[in-house]
Design an enzyme around this catalytic site. Sequence first.
Site, mmCIF file in Angstrom:
data_model
loop_
_atom_site.group_PDB
_atom_site.id
_atom_site.type_symbol
_atom_site.label_atom_id
_atom_site.label_comp_id
_atom_site.label_asym_id
_atom_site.label_seq_id
_atom_site.Cartn_x
_atom_site.Cartn_y
_atom_site.Cartn_z
ATOM 1 N N TYR A 1 -16.858 16.413 -15.387
ATOM 2 C CA TYR A 1 -17.283 15.016 -15.511
ATOM 3 C C TYR A 1 -18.214 14.790 -14.364
ATOM 4 O O TYR A 1 -18.255 15.344 -13.232
ATOM 5 C CB TYR A 1 -16.008 14.188 -15.037
ATOM 6 N N LYS B 1 -8.990 5.611 -19.116
ATOM 7 C CA LYS B 1 -9.180 6.227 -20.461
ATOM 8 C C LYS B 1 -8.211 6.100 -21.563
ATOM 9 O O LYS B 1 -7.485 5.074 -21.548
ATOM 10 C CB LYS B 1 -9.852 7.638 -20.302
ATOM 11 N N ASP C 1 -8.136 18.151 -14.483
ATOM 12 C CA ASP C 1 -8.539 16.786 -14.961
ATOM 13 C C ASP C 1 -8.081 16.889 -16.370
ATOM 14 O O ASP C 1 -8.790 17.595 -17.250
ATOM 15 C CB ASP C 1 -9.877 16.544 -14.613
ATOM 16 N N ARG D 1 0.868 -1.158 0.088
ATOM 17 C CA ARG D 1 -0.015 -0.056 0.160
ATOM 18 C C ARG D 1 0.921 1.303 0.104
ATOM 19 O O ARG D 1 0.522 2.305 -0.699
ATOM 20 C CB ARG D 1 -0.855 0.108 1.201
HETATM 21 C C1 LIG Z 1 -13.686 8.505 -16.424
HETATM 22 C C2 LIG Z 1 -13.325 10.103 -15.863
HETATM 23 C C3 LIG Z 1 -13.170 10.400 -14.535
HETATM 24 C C4 LIG Z 1 -13.333 9.258 -13.572
HETATM 25 O O1 LIG Z 1 -12.483 8.289 -13.639
HETATM 26 P P1 LIG Z 1 -12.668 6.679 -12.986
HETATM 27 O O2 LIG Z 1 -11.465 5.884 -13.406
HETATM 28 O O3 LIG Z 1 -13.975 6.168 -13.838
HETATM 29 O O4 LIG Z 1 -12.737 6.653 -11.635
HETATM 30 C C5 LIG Z 1 -12.915 11.595 -14.112
HETATM 31 N N1 LIG Z 1 -12.466 12.521 -15.125
HETATM 32 C C6 LIG Z 1 -13.051 12.178 -16.378
HETATM 33 C C7 LIG Z 1 -12.769 13.241 -17.203
HETATM 34 C C8 LIG Z 1 -13.475 10.917 -16.956
HETATM 35 O O5 LIG Z 1 -13.697 10.952 -18.127
#
Ligand SMILES: *Cc1c(COP(=O)(O)O)cnc(C)c1O
Length: 386
Positions: free
Chosen positions: A103, A200, A175, A51
């Site tokens: 998001y 992603k 983000d 961890r």
């Molecule tokens: C999918 C996504 C998230 C969240 O990520 P997870 O891996 O699903 O927890 C946050 N911001 C954006 C822009 C996303 O497309």
Amino acid sequence: MTQRPMKFRTRAIHDGNSIDPQTGAVVPPIHLASTFRQPGAGEWGEFDYSRSGNPTRSNLQATLNSLEGAVGSLAFSSGMAATHCVTMLLGNGDHVVAGKDIYGGTYRLLHKICDRNGISVTLVDMTDLDAVAAAIQPNTKLLWAETIGNPLFSIPNLTALAELAHSRGALIGVDNTFGTPVLVRPLEFGIDIVMHSATKYLGGHSDCLGGTLSVAVKELYDRLYFVQNATGAVLDPFSSFLIGRGLKTLDVRIREQSKTAARLADWLAAHPRVSRVYYPGLTSHPGHELAARQFDGIYGAMLGFELAGDFKATAAMVGKTHLFHLAVSLGAVESLIEQPASMSHASYDPADRAKAGISDALVRLSVGLEDFDDLRQDIEQAIESV
Ligand SMILES: *Cc1c(COP(=O)(O)O)cnc(C)c1O
């Protein structure tokens, strides 16, 4: 021979991926051990407990440091775990200013989890610097934006937002899931924290979940590491390996997929049944000039368009494609299609969705690595079928 810094594509393959000294393996092994033998009682080696630190996760974090220009990176079990870690820097009475088209899961985290700890949120158009300045309160500790807004593809001015946040004593996190470090490296613009849903583009193959944070200041890294280690939402070794492997082809994937997305955007913009196209690469896009300055000459592989039709026609259309899979998520080699109003942004209150300008007729495409003609034909027959 004088050393010059290696290029992004080379670093994505070599940094964090040293030869295994024991076997010469060109791919470092996946370290599944949960615990590590210590040199002596009270003596600590580089790793002690998975961890707190794991060699496979460390390798991924080293690659990320190289690609984002960071001093420290952390890998989490999901993107939301990464964003949640940032919000855990905040305390009771603190305030967050976030983008109004963020998001859906971030919206939910801020409004329905962080509120339990006495943290308040104001949503604002991050492209409107006056509105952002007006939304900042004396207790504002964090600004949160997306390098490419979701799902309307708004483009915030990163340098201006960073200066604004810092002049008011707040941190700024972005983000960069839609952007990826191929398009934009926010730390270069003075942003404090860059976050990715590694699920992603970084992973890129729709086969694992993950999230990352990267920062340019050691002290901030230490604070985030403390929260991550104390709360435990770390990325497992196998997913760390998969995301590290994905990073090796990130540059070539993003460039190819962006090319196809740009061609689809042009084609959709000329389609009589399409009323509007959202793509930062189109000169008609309000954020185009800023995107041209902030991004590396490409505009990403996500795009949106509004069908000339209502909620029902749009819902029917997105169910008629064969290559574009009807699914949430994005950023992989296979193309995906979705209706934000009923899918990715269903967690918004309908009033906030309307205020954010997210139409019921909006369709979002994640353009994959398939051939342009095949993808165009797939969208064409779906539009014609409703
Ligand atoms: C999918 C996504 C998230 C969240 O990520 P997870 O891996 O699903 O927890 C946050 N911001 C954006 C822009 C996303 O497309």
